[in-house]
Design a protein around this motif. Sequence first.
Motif, mmCIF file in Angstrom:
data_model
loop_
_atom_site.group_PDB
_atom_site.id
_atom_site.type_symbol
_atom_site.label_atom_id
_atom_site.label_comp_id
_atom_site.label_asym_id
_atom_site.label_seq_id
_atom_site.Cartn_x
_atom_site.Cartn_y
_atom_site.Cartn_z
ATOM 1 N N GLY A 60 0.654 -1.291 0.076
ATOM 2 C CA GLY A 60 -0.046 -0.084 -0.033
ATOM 3 C C GLY A 60 0.938 1.355 0.020
ATOM 4 N N LEU A 65 -1.020 4.369 -1.780
ATOM 5 C CA LEU A 65 -2.346 4.376 -1.090
ATOM 6 C C LEU A 65 -2.177 4.806 0.282
ATOM 7 N N ASP A 66 -1.346 4.632 0.774
ATOM 8 C CA ASP A 66 -0.853 5.067 2.441
ATOM 9 C C ASP A 66 0.387 5.771 2.527
ATOM 10 N N GLU A 85 -2.766 13.704 -0.627
ATOM 11 C CA GLU A 85 -3.534 12.463 -1.179
ATOM 12 C C GLU A 85 -3.846 12.901 -2.535
ATOM 13 N N GLU A 86 -4.208 14.274 -2.801
ATOM 14 C CA GLU A 86 -4.555 14.710 -4.250
ATOM 15 C C GLU A 86 -3.552 14.282 -5.111
ATOM 16 N N ALA A 89 -2.863 10.789 -5.735
ATOM 17 C CA ALA A 89 -3.954 10.271 -6.696
ATOM 18 C C ALA A 89 -3.616 10.333 -8.067
ATOM 19 N N ARG A 90 -2.865 11.482 -8.232
ATOM 20 C CA ARG A 90 -2.408 11.970 -9.725
ATOM 21 C C ARG A 90 -1.448 10.895 -10.293
ATOM 22 N N ARG A 92 -0.763 7.974 -9.001
ATOM 23 C CA ARG A 92 -1.568 6.756 -9.007
ATOM 24 C C ARG A 92 -2.180 6.724 -10.612
ATOM 25 N N ALA A 93 -2.791 7.702 -10.792
ATOM 26 C CA ALA A 93 -3.774 7.717 -12.233
ATOM 27 C C ALA A 93 -2.851 7.399 -13.166
ATOM 28 N N PHE A 98 -3.605 -1.881 -10.291
ATOM 29 C CA PHE A 98 -3.862 -3.188 -9.214
ATOM 30 C C PHE A 98 -4.431 -4.200 -9.599
ATOM 31 N N PRO A 118 -11.817 2.483 -15.272
ATOM 32 C CA PRO A 118 -10.331 3.426 -15.349
ATOM 33 C C PRO A 118 -10.562 4.189 -16.603
#
Lengths: 235, 829
Positions: A60, A65-66, A85-86, A89-90, A92-93, A98, A118
Motif C-alpha cells: 500500500g 495508497l498510504d 493525497e490529491e 492520486a494523480r 497513481r492515475a 492494481f 478506469p
Amino acid sequence: MSSTPLMSSTPMVAASGLVKTVTTYEGALTILQDISLEVAKGESLAIVGASGSGKSTLLGILAGLDLPSSGSVSLNGHILTNLDEEGRARVRAENVGFIFQSFQLLPGLTALENVLLPLELHGVDNARTAAADFLGRVGLSQRLHHYPQQLSGGEQQRVAIARAFASNPRVLFADEPTGNLDSTTGARIIELLFELNRELGTTLVLITHEDRLAQRCQRRIELSAGRLLASVENV
Amino acid sequence: MLALRLLWRNWRSGEVKLLAAALLLAVAVVSGIAIFTDRLQHTLVQESNALLGADKVVRGSHPHDPVWNQAAEEAELHHTTATNFASMIYAGEHMHLASVKAVGEGYPLRGQLETSTTPFATEPDQIEIAKGIPAPGEAWADSRLLPLLHLQLGDKVAVGEYELRITRVLIREPDSGNPFSFLGARLLMNAADLPLTQVVQPGSRVQYQWLLAGEPSAIERFSTWLEPHLNPHQQLVDVSGNQRGLGRTLDTGRRFLLLAAVIGVLLAGVALALAARQFANRHVDQVALLKSLGTSSGRIRRLYFAQLFALALVASVLGLLVGEILQRVVAEGLWQAYQIRLGSATLYPYLISLASGMICLLFFALPALWFLPFVPPMKILRRELAVSSLQLWLQVALAFLAVLLLVLLFSQDLGLALSVIGALTGVFAITGLLAFGLLRLSRRLAGGAGSVWRLALANLQRRREQTLVQIVVFATAIMLLLTLTIVRTSLLDDWQGQLPEDAPNHFLVNIPVHEVNTIRQLIDERRYQHQPLYPMVRGRLTHINGVELSETSVAREGVFNREANLTWTDTLADDNKVVAGKWWPQWQSQHGLPGVSVEEEMAEEAGLRPGDRLTFSLGGLSMEAEIASLRTLDWRSMRPNFFFIFAPGSLDEYSPTYITSLHLPAADKAFINELLRAHPTVLVIELDRIIGQIRTIVNQVSDGVQLVLWLTLAGGCLVLLAAVTSSIEARKQEVGLLRALGSPRRLMLGSVWLEFSVLGLLAGIIAVLGAEILLASLQHWVLETPIKPHVLFWFAGPLLSAVLIGGLGMLSCRSVVNTPPAIVLREAA
C-alpha cells in the motif's frame, strides 16, 4: 508540495528507511521497520512472508495508497511522501495498476464496464473499444456483458487483469493475485500476468504466498515481523 | 456525463432505487399536499367568501368614498355595492316590513344568486342561477314575501315612492347570514332605482356595503392601503370576521394539513436518510477502488454528488407528477361526490415541492454520503480499516434543520416550526431511552427461552446499536402515523359533531310573548327538534364600570359597538361552560345589582372580570348589571348563542320577544309558510343553506385530510422497508453461514420473524406511548380539540406494529433463507 522527476536511470519504485507504526488499544504497534528497497523499470518483484508480516502495508505504501510514519517513497520519480493525497492520486492515475486477491470487481457493472471504468475516469478516447480489446486479450471476448456474479473466479481475475492493464500502467501492484483461485486456474492467471508484463514492459510488484508465483519474478524479498529478511535474485 | 453513466449503472443494479423512491415520495407527498391544499384553500376561501358575497367588504352606516373606486380599479379589483335597509313595502292593502337590498352591477362578486319562478322551490330543476341583478324597475322577492303580500310574479310592490315589478322569486343569496336579514323578508332591487324610492334619507338606518374581490395578494395590498382611510363608522370585514365558527374549522383543517405534510416529508426524509446510508455503505469499496485507480477525492465528490443531483432532479419531477396526479384524483373525487370544482393552483406549491425535494436531498441524503470521498484508498487492501462517517448526531441535527426549514417554507410561522422541532426532539429522546430500557429488559427475559427465541433476542442484543436505531425509526414512524390517524378521526368527529344531521337549520325570531305557547305547540306537534324558547331584548353596552364605552380600548370593536341580543335563563345550555365566577343561584351580588354572564372571549378582549359593572341601554332605558360569571360557548353549534345572559327576571320590564332554533327537514320547507301565515310578525332565518355550505367545506377538508393520510402512510411504509432492507445485507452472511452449518430453514425463518416482531412490538409500545403524549399536546395547543385517551390503540398499535414489521422482515429475509447457502456466502463475500 512538489515532486522532482529524477533521472531516467532511477528505479521505478524506491523506498528508504520506511517505518509504519499504528496506535492500538495496547499502545503503538510497529508494522514496518526500516525498510529500504528499489525496483527497476520493467523488473518483477515478489514480496513474500507470513500472514501479518506487513506485506499488504508495504504494498500500500509503495503504491501510494498510504503513507509511512517515516522514511520516503518514490514512484516513477515522484516522491510520494512529499505529496498530499490529491497529488498521490494523480501519480497513481498516471502510473499505477492494481490486481487484488478478491478481484474487487464492481458487482453492478458488466465485465466490459468494469474494465471501462478506469479508462472513462482517465478520459481515454475510444475507451469502449480499448476495453473490449483487452478483454479479448485475456480470453473473455465472449463474456463482455456478463456480471461478475455470472463469472468463475478465474474469469473474474482475468477481468481484473484486463482492467489493470487497460490503462497502460508503468507499474502494476498485485495483492495475492492467485490467492482465491485453484492451482490450475492460478497457473493460467500467472501466465497471463507475466505475458502482459513482458509485452507491455510493465514493472510488477506482487505479494504472494505461492512459491510458484514468487519463482516467476526476477527477484523476491521476504518480510518477517515488519523487517526485510532477505532479497533473493531468481535465476 | 460519466456521472450519468455511473448513475445509470447504479440504477440498473438496483442500488439507487430505494433512494429514488424515497425522494420521489418526499416530493410527491409535499406536492400532493401543497397543490391540493393550495387549490382547496383558494376554493374554500372563495366558497366561504361566497357567504360574504365578496373577498372583503367595507361595511358601515356611511357609503364608501367614491374616490376609492378608482383606487380599487387600479389595484385590479372588482367592486360593487349593496345597500341594506328595512322598509315597509306595500302591495294593495297588504304591507310588510321587508329587508330591502339594493345592489349594483356585478353583485355578488363571490357566490351566486339563485332564483326561481316557484316560491319555496327546492328542486334543482326549478332553480336557476341568476346571470345578473334585477333590471331597473324590477325586483326579486323572497318566497315568503309572496304569501305575506298576496302577490303573484309580475305584480308590483311599492318601495317608498317607487313601484317595482316582482319578476322572480329569490331562493338564495350568498350573504344571507348578514344581521340585517333578521328584519324581514328580502326584496332585492337594482341600486339604480334607489334614489327614485326616496326611502334613504339623512338619518335613515342603512347599512352600506362596498364589496371587493380579486387576487388574494391584490386584496391584501388594497386592504392595507384602505384600512387607514376608513372612518369610525366603517369596518373592513372578511369571512373570518363574519363566520367565526367556519374560520376556526378552516384554520384547524389547514393546520392539520400542514402538520401532515411535515410528518409525511419527515417520514420520506428518514427513508431517504436510511436509503442513502445503505447506498453509501455499499459504495465504500467502490470508492476505495476508484481512489486506488487514482481518482481524487474532489472528483469522487463531484461524481457522487452529480449522480445524486441528477437522481434528485428526475425523482423530483416524477414526484411532482405523482403528486399532481394524486391531487387531481382527489379533486375529481370531490367533483363526483359534491359537484365542487376546485380552483387552479398557484405556482408556489410547485416551487416548494421542488424545493423540499432539494432540502430533503441536502439534509437527509448528502450527510449520509458525505464521508465517501474521505474513504482512505488503503481500504482496498485492508478491509478492516475503519471509515469515519459523519457523526450520527450531526446527521440528526441536519435532519432537524431540514424539518425547521420545511415547516417554515410551508407555514411561514417560526413559532410553529420551533414547536415542531421541540416536539420531535422530545419524541426522539424519549423513544431512545425507552428503546434502550426495553431492550435490556428483553435480554433478561430471554435467559430461559427456547432456541428460536434465544437466537432472535441474541441477534437483537448483538446488533444493539443498529437495533436501537431501528426501534427509534420504527417507533417514530408508527407514532407519527398513529398520531395522524387519531387526529384525523377526532377532527372529523369534531367537525361532524358540530353539525349533526339534525342540527338546527332555522331560527325563529321576534316571537311575541303571547304567541310563545302556540308556536311551541305547533313545533312540538310536528315533532321538530328545537331548542328552548329564549326571551330576547335588544340592547347596547354603554358603560364598563361606569366608564363610557367610547372612552375604553374596545370602543371600536364590532361586538361591543352594536346592539346585542340579551337574554335571561336559569339553566345553562349544555354547550356553555362557566369558566370564572358563579352561575345562579349560587352567585351573590357585591353591588346589589342583577347578575349577567358574559361570553369569555368578549370579556377577555375588554379585560372584564366577575364583579365588574356593565351598563346597557335597552330601548332608551338604562340598566346596570354586575358580571356574575364568564362563559365559553360553541359558536359553531347553530343554536341561539348570547354574549350576555342575565339572571331570570332581570329583563322582564323591557318587553322581550322570544327566539328559538329548530331543525326543519328539507321536505318540510312549506312549514314556514304555514307558520308565517298564522304568525306574521315572526321572522324566520333560514340557515339551511349556510349549514349546507359549511358541511361541504368540512367534507372537502376531510377529503384532503384523507389523501394526506394515505400519502403519509406510504411514507411510513417506505421507512419501514428502508430500515428492514438496510439490515438484510448484514444478515446475508450470517444466515448463509448458519444454513451451511445445518440450521433448519424453519429455525432461521422463525428467528428472523421473531426478531423483527419483537422489534415491532417494542417500537409499537413506544409509539403508542409517544403518540398519546404527542396527541395530548397537539390537541391542546395546536388543534384546540378535547383530549381523550385512545384505549383501542394501546393494544392495536403494538400488535399491528409487531405483525407488520415481523412480516416485512420475514419477507425480506425469505430469499436469503431460501437461497442455497453457498450462493448467499459467495454474494455476501
